[in-house]
Write an enzyme that holds these catalytic residues in place. Sequence first.
Site, PDB file in Angstrom:
ATOM      1  N   ASP A  92      44.866  56.919  44.938  1.00  0.00           N
ATOM      2  CA  ASP A  92      45.509  55.639  45.210  1.00  0.00           C
ATOM      3  C   ASP A  92      44.650  54.888  46.223  1.00  0.00           C
ATOM      4  O   ASP A  92      44.237  55.469  47.233  1.00  0.00           O
ATOM      5  CB  ASP A  92      46.920  55.853  45.773  1.00  0.00           C
ATOM      6  CG  ASP A  92      47.662  54.545  45.986  1.00  0.00           C
ATOM      7  OD1 ASP A  92      48.021  53.901  44.981  1.00  0.00           O
ATOM      8  OD2 ASP A  92      47.874  54.166  47.146  1.00  0.00           O
ATOM      9  N   ASP A 122      40.234  42.717  42.188  1.00  0.00           N
ATOM     10  CA  ASP A 122      39.626  43.157  40.927  1.00  0.00           C
ATOM     11  C   ASP A 122      38.264  43.808  41.168  1.00  0.00           C
ATOM     12  O   ASP A 122      37.923  44.813  40.531  1.00  0.00           O
ATOM     13  CB  ASP A 122      39.477  41.979  39.961  1.00  0.00           C
ATOM     14  CG  ASP A 122      40.802  41.527  39.381  1.00  0.00           C
ATOM     15  OD1 ASP A 122      41.803  42.261  39.526  1.00  0.00           O
ATOM     16  OD2 ASP A 122      40.833  40.434  38.785  1.00  0.00           O
ATOM     17  N   ASN A 138      44.933  42.373  48.374  1.00  0.00           N
ATOM     18  CA  ASN A 138      45.224  41.278  47.444  1.00  0.00           C
ATOM     19  C   ASN A 138      45.847  40.093  48.168  1.00  0.00           C
ATOM     20  O   ASN A 138      45.493  38.939  47.902  1.00  0.00           O
ATOM     21  CB  ASN A 138      46.154  41.747  46.324  1.00  0.00           C
ATOM     22  CG  ASN A 138      45.395  42.326  45.153  1.00  0.00           C
ATOM     23  OD1 ASN A 138      44.223  42.041  44.957  1.00  0.00           O
ATOM     24  ND2 ASN A 138      46.057  43.164  44.393  1.00  0.00           N
ATOM     25  N   GLU A 188      46.946  50.410  41.176  1.00  0.00           N
ATOM     26  CA  GLU A 188      45.768  50.895  41.898  1.00  0.00           C
ATOM     27  C   GLU A 188      45.769  52.415  41.991  1.00  0.00           C
ATOM     28  O   GLU A 188      45.151  52.994  42.863  1.00  0.00           O
ATOM     29  CB  GLU A 188      45.685  50.273  43.295  1.00  0.00           C
ATOM     30  CG  GLU A 188      46.697  50.772  44.295  1.00  0.00           C
ATOM     31  CD  GLU A 188      48.076  50.121  44.201  1.00  0.00           C
ATOM     32  OE1 GLU A 188      48.925  50.491  45.009  1.00  0.00           O
ATOM     33  OE2 GLU A 188      48.328  49.275  43.329  1.00  0.00           O
ATOM     34  N   HIS A 234      43.131  38.010  44.503  1.00  0.00           N
ATOM     35  CA  HIS A 234      43.021  38.971  43.406  1.00  0.00           C
ATOM     36  C   HIS A 234      41.591  39.141  42.906  1.00  0.00           C
ATOM     37  O   HIS A 234      41.281  40.174  42.306  1.00  0.00           O
ATOM     38  CB  HIS A 234      43.961  38.584  42.266  1.00  0.00           C
ATOM     39  CG  HIS A 234      45.404  38.765  42.644  1.00  0.00           C
ATOM     40  ND1 HIS A 234      46.037  39.990  42.600  1.00  0.00           N
ATOM     41  CD2 HIS A 234      46.327  37.889  43.104  1.00  0.00           C
ATOM     42  CE1 HIS A 234      47.278  39.863  43.008  1.00  0.00           C
ATOM     43  NE2 HIS A 234      47.491  38.598  43.329  1.00  0.00           N
TER      44      HIS A 234
END
Length: 169
Positions: free
Chosen positions: A16, A33, A24, A59, A29
């Site tokens: 994780d 990404d 974010n 994630e 974002h």
Amino acid sequence: NNNKFPYLEVGFVRFDIDDFSQFNNKYGHDLGDEILKKITGIIKDCSRPTDYVIRFGGEEFDVILPSTGLAGAEVYVNKILDETRKVRFDYEDEKDIKVTISAGISTCRISVATACKQNNIQDEYKELQKKADDALYEAKSLGKDRFAVYSNSKHDQYQQIRSQYMKNR
């Protein structure tokens, strides 16, 4: 008792990305990404062709490690943690943004005879997944950027570990 049958060792890891939603929210974002792609690349590069890498959630990534016991799973996870610690990201004026990951490890030994039965292998997979998730919450509660190994002796404590972590977030 299936002692006359050979055993397969299977390692299972749940990774994780630590504090991903905060990245974010703070950086957008696009950087999120980029982080996902980089971490995915590290996991894939450190995995063998026989390993199964699965994006489990936003994630979170699961990796099934066939023919891998605990020692091998720990070496694998440490390699990924070490590679991740080297990575830095830039966002506008901010440089050297560090990302960390946490991981939970579970393992099992399953007889070849049991593995050949579809329902048994599905049940074993679900159990491995749950145990790795419990260990992941332990790693996060211990400060993140690390791994923890599922322990049967802590079985009754994992719900408390998870609840405490969620409360402290």
